[in-house]
Scaffold this active site. Structure first.
Site, PDB file in Angstrom:
ATOM      1  N   GLU A   1      -4.375  -6.813  13.065  1.00  0.00           N
ATOM      2  CA  GLU A   1      -3.512  -6.533  11.879  1.00  0.00           C
ATOM      3  C   GLU A   1      -2.270  -6.196  11.863  1.00  0.00           C
ATOM      4  O   GLU A   1      -1.621  -6.701  11.267  1.00  0.00           O
ATOM      5  CB  GLU A   1      -4.626  -5.357  11.079  1.00  0.00           C
ATOM      6  CG  GLU A   1      -4.166  -5.105   9.860  1.00  0.00           C
ATOM      7  CD  GLU A   1      -4.955  -4.177   9.004  1.00  0.00           C
ATOM      8  OE1 GLU A   1      -4.870  -3.859   7.829  1.00  0.00           O
ATOM      9  OE2 GLU A   1      -5.669  -3.536   9.904  1.00  0.00           O
TER      10      GLU A   1
ATOM     11  N   ASP B   1       0.712  -0.936   0.114  1.00  0.00           N
ATOM     12  CA  ASP B   1       0.012  -0.086  -0.087  1.00  0.00           C
ATOM     13  C   ASP B   1       0.888   1.264  -0.085  1.00  0.00           C
ATOM     14  O   ASP B   1       1.232   1.832  -1.071  1.00  0.00           O
ATOM     15  CB  ASP B   1      -0.960  -0.173   1.267  1.00  0.00           C
ATOM     16  CG  ASP B   1      -1.930  -1.179   1.062  1.00  0.00           C
ATOM     17  OD1 ASP B   1      -1.682  -1.947   0.265  1.00  0.00           O
ATOM     18  OD2 ASP B   1      -3.051  -0.991   1.974  1.00  0.00           O
TER      19      ASP B   1
END
Length: 864
Positions: free
Chosen positions: A834, A592
């Site tokens: 996460e 990302d």
């Protein structure tokens, strides 16, 4: 005429007068006249012939010219038609399947053991079949005193905003049963199910149990449970609510093509029911079940004079307008009870029995408890045999943590059906992919309850250790999504429920964009650690069918992501024109916002992608050899891409001696807010404090020094490690030694909780990419990359080389730091996260995240 003739005769006589008498002279004159006439006729004929030839030649030339024009026009028309036909062909390639032969050979009732399952990971508890258009069931609950407007307080879909104190599967084998605990204080809710397949042709029966207890004894004493049965918008079937006055057990009866005839019954096992109600109605679709039920809530008086919230029964109209489909597609049973309370729900297939034949019922009460305990015991023994954590000396609480982490991953497997929305450079607008099923694990039940391509390769590392057939089935479903170009959309948003969880900007998938081909990690593990199992039960046949798709997938990466220099690659899809992002994201890389070259161009070189393709070439070579295919080109590609001298020329920065991307780059970029714009005044408007408010603009990127082509040398982090992470550095490479030392440096990547994603001295460390986007891969600790690091350290520590001792030392430290911190945060918060904060170790991002963060189980087991 006589004079002309006489004159001719005289001339003729003169020309032949010598020694001739009068008679002879007369005869000669007559022959000459005939010859002259013949010559005149011939001359006239010649003139007529010449004139005719000229006309003929003219006509022929005109005809030829016309034919040439017709041919030219025809060719042009054919070329135009061919051109537009080719454009049309290019448009269709993005949503054309690879071929007509499906990888998935057994689905639906072809695999009765896995027909029913908890394949709705986005719900706290839901059941469905592996049918494209399945009947679905699920649980909602709420506390009557906490029910708010718009359904606030009703639990249904897993939501971050519900702020539960914890939830997740504690046991789940992926096939026959599961146990889940949900902490919604003051209540602890346990859900479980056990399947009883028997010999029934429609996938058998099952029992689900919902138990609620109050953990504080100080708050609410009652809870409302809602169990619903709903039909997918394309399910071919019907459902009906039934209630017998003589029986306290309400139920739902129905029939569908995939299930035959069935019934669902409710059995109160423990506790006191305060009231029951039901709703039988039409819901717009499966994404609106909660809204539909809430819209029909009514207040009713109880027998004791109190009021309670309940459901009104049969409703076959919507907003007072009769429904076009009077048959219900949603039936909800609401039971409000005092806790402690236990409810058993049985699903029973009633097809295939003769009239009057006794139909065995699924067990409830004590019989169900015994069946569930037997399943739990079998699971615990198998879990220890698979991962051997007790044998390694782990304490019971850590074994329980690992068991829960694994169960959450396998219990998070879902079954989806629908079509992605895709786009190519040849399509003006997005177009639908073909409709297909997808059987896959999901990264996060709350935030990412759908399939992600690069996540799934990491999931497979853990799932294949438990059940190789489940993992092969997942791979087959994914590769049935391969198009004729060799591309697989990286994010799968299939069905109305999945679509409802995704922001619009992320829905369309573009066929120029890749994702790391992590399925090659899974395949490498299968080929090296499970080769004996692959030789059983026809599994080699699955690999044979998979092989041409893997070839097409590999070729797609090796061509569409290729750089301008041989052996270089770049992630497509970066936005070169953005003015909002500090560093344009590379979503296709999976990393990302990890900083790349500041100004994207087609000349970039991305070192992580080169390493992924080298890994893929190596696995293709192994698989080709195993299947007896031509393996030469794959070994040649592997040799070329792993040649350390070539790697160093293209990706080693000579000053920092770090591996790095290369591109058009400057570090002199900042996010600033543009000057405040004064509002435009209308005619007659006066300024001053009472005027229109000033307009504040969004922060924009400013470049204070122009970029140039160079190594992106100030971004040491995960990308820099890839030659080591994927084990492609030579064991005696001096740059391996430097990488190990820099990785262990606390001022760069090392922390007591794992390796941070970006070095602390990087100009992008913990910088926001926009004013709305916090740092994501710019410092936090990610378990999937740390898993690769631990695996690689073990590899280099076991090989002969000058850095083996250092690799072994770092291996032990890093592995221990990771396991301890993930466990500590789980105990503190009730969740696996996460990502983890590189300063405190605290869990960050979404939760629960038992996708690749579940790899902590393999770290504990030291299975790589």
């Amino acid at each position: 005429m006589a004079r002309n003739a006489g004159g001719n005769n005289n001339n003729a006589a003169k020309s032949s007068a010598t020694g001739n008498h009068q008679g002879t002279a007369a005869g000669t004159s007559s022959a000459a006249a005939a010859a002259a006439a013949a010559a005149a006729a011939a001359n006239a004929k010649h003139k007529r012939s010449s004139s005719s030839n000229r006309n003929y030649n003219f006509n022929l030339s005109s005809k030829l010219m016309l034919d040439k024009w017709k041919t030219l026009v025809g060719c042009l028309s054919l070329a135009v038609a061919s051109y537009f036909g080719y454009l049309g062909y290019l448009e269709t390639r993005v949503n054309t399947p690879f071929d007509n032969h499906k990888m998935v050979s057994a689905s639906g009732l072809d695999d009765p053991e896995r027909y029913w399952g908890s394949y709705r990971p986005h719900t706290y508890f839901g059941m469905k079949t592996r049918d494209p258009h399945s009947l679905v069931m699920g649980l909602m609950w709420y506390t009557p005193s906490n029910l708010g407007p718009d359904g606030h307080g009703i639990r249904h879909w897993c939501e971050q905003g519900d702020n539960l104190d914890g939830y997740g599967w504690t046991h789940h084998d992926g096939r026959s049963f599961g146990v889940q605990e949900i902490q919604d204080l003051p209540f602890e809710i346990k859900t479980s199910f056990v399947k009883f397949p028997g010999e029934k042709q429609y996938g058998g029966d099952w029992t689900a149990r919902i138990s609620v207890r109050n953990t504080t004894r100080a708050w609410d004493r009652s809870i409302s449970l809602i169990w619903y049965v709903a039909l997918d918008e394309r399910t071919n079937g019907h459902i009906k609510y039934v209630s017998d006055e003589k029986s306290p057990e309400p139920g739902v009866y129905g029939e569908s093509q995939g299930l035959g005839e069935f019934q669902v019954r409710f059995h109160a096992v423990k506790g006191r029911i305060q009231h029951k109600s039901y709703l039988s109605t039409v819901a717009p679709n499966l994404s609106k079940l909660k809204e539909t039920i809430f819209a029909h809530f009514r207040a009713f008086p109880s027998k004791r004079g109190n009021r309670f919230i309940g459901l009104p029964g049969e409703i076959v109209s919507q907003n007072g307008v009769p429904s076009t489909n009077p048959e219900p597609n949603l039936i909800a049973i609401q039971i409000t009870a005092e806790v402690d309370f236990t409810l058993d729900i049985t699903y029973q297939s009633t097809s295939g029995f003769a009239l009057g034949e006794s139909i065995p019922k699924p067990p409830t009460g004590r019989a169900y408890t015994d069946a569930l305990q037997a399943k739990i015991g079998e699971f615990d023994k198998r879990f220890e045999a698979t991962f051997q954590l007790a044998a390694k000396g782990y304490a019971p609480d850590m074994i329980r943590f690992a068991r829960n982490a694994f169960s959450n991953m396998i219990g998070g497997i879902g079954y989806f059906y629908g079509a992605s929305r895709v786009q190519s450079v040849h399509t003006q607008n997005p177009v639908p992919y073909w409709k297909a099923p997808l059987y896959t694990a999901v990264p996060s039940r709350s935030f990412f309850p759908r399939g992600f391509l690069w996540d799934e390769g990491f999931h497979g590392l853990l799932l294949s250790a438990w059940d190789i057939d489940i993992e092969l089935d997942i791979i087959c479903h994914w590769f049935d999504l391969l198009n004729v170009e060799g591309w697989i959309p990286r994010e799968q948003i299939l069905g109305v429920e999945a679509l409802a969880k995704v922001p619009e900007e992320f829905v369309t998938q573009r066929n120029s964009n890749a994702n790391p081909p992590t399925f090659f990690l899974t395949l490498h593990k299968l080929l090296t650690q499970h080769k004996a199992q692959l030789s059983q039960k026809g599994r080699f046949a699955t690999l044979e069918r998979l092989y041409p798709r893997l070839q097409a997938w590999f070729n797609w990466y090796n061509t569409t992501q290729r750089g301008e220099i041989l052996g270089t690659y770049l992630w497509q899809g970066r936005n070169a024109s953005t003015v909002r992002e500090l560093n344009p994201k590379s979503l296709s890389s999976g990393l990302d916002d990890y900083p790349r070259a500041s100004h994207p161009t087609m000349r970039e070189r991305h070192v992580d992608l080169r390493c992924w393709i080298a890994l893929a070439a190596g696995v293709m070579a192994e698989l080709s050899t195993l299947l007896g295919k031509n393996d030469v080109k794959y070994y040649e590609t592997l040799s070329y891409l792993t040649d350390n001298e070539r790697l160093n020329r293209l990706h080693l920065d000579p000053y920092s001696e770090h591996y790095a991307d290369w591109g058009l780059h400057t570090d002199s970029v900042t996010l600033k807010r543009p000057p405040v714009l004064a509002p435009q005044r209308t005619a007659g408007q006066r300024g001053g404090a009472g005027g229109a408010p000033q307009v504040q603009q969004e922060m924009r990127r400013y470049v204070s020094k122009q970029p140039d082509y160079k190594f992106v040398d100030n971004m040491f982090g995960y990308v820099s490690l890839f030659p080591m992470l994927l084990e492609q550095l030579d064991h005696d490479s001096p740059y391996l030694g430097k990488m190990l030392k820099d990785m262990r440096d606390p001022e760069l990547l090392w922390t007591n909780y794992g390796l941070r994603s970006l070095a602390k001295n990087s100009p992008m460390y913990m910088k926001r990419n926009t004013e709305h986007d916090p740092p994501y891969w710019r410092g936090p600790i990610w378990i999937n990359i740390n898993y690769l690091a631990v695996k690689a350290l073990r590899h280099y520590g076991q090989a002969d080389g000058p850095y083996a001792d250092l690799a072994r030392k770092i291996y032990g430290e890093l592995r221990e730091n990771l396991v301890k911190n993930v466990f500590r945060q789980y105990q503190r918060s009730g969740y696996i996260w996460e990502q983890y904060d590189d300063s405190t170790g605290e869990g960050k991002g979404c939760r629960p995240f038992t996708g690749w963060s579940g790899l902590v189980v393999l770290l504990m087991a030291e299975q790589y």
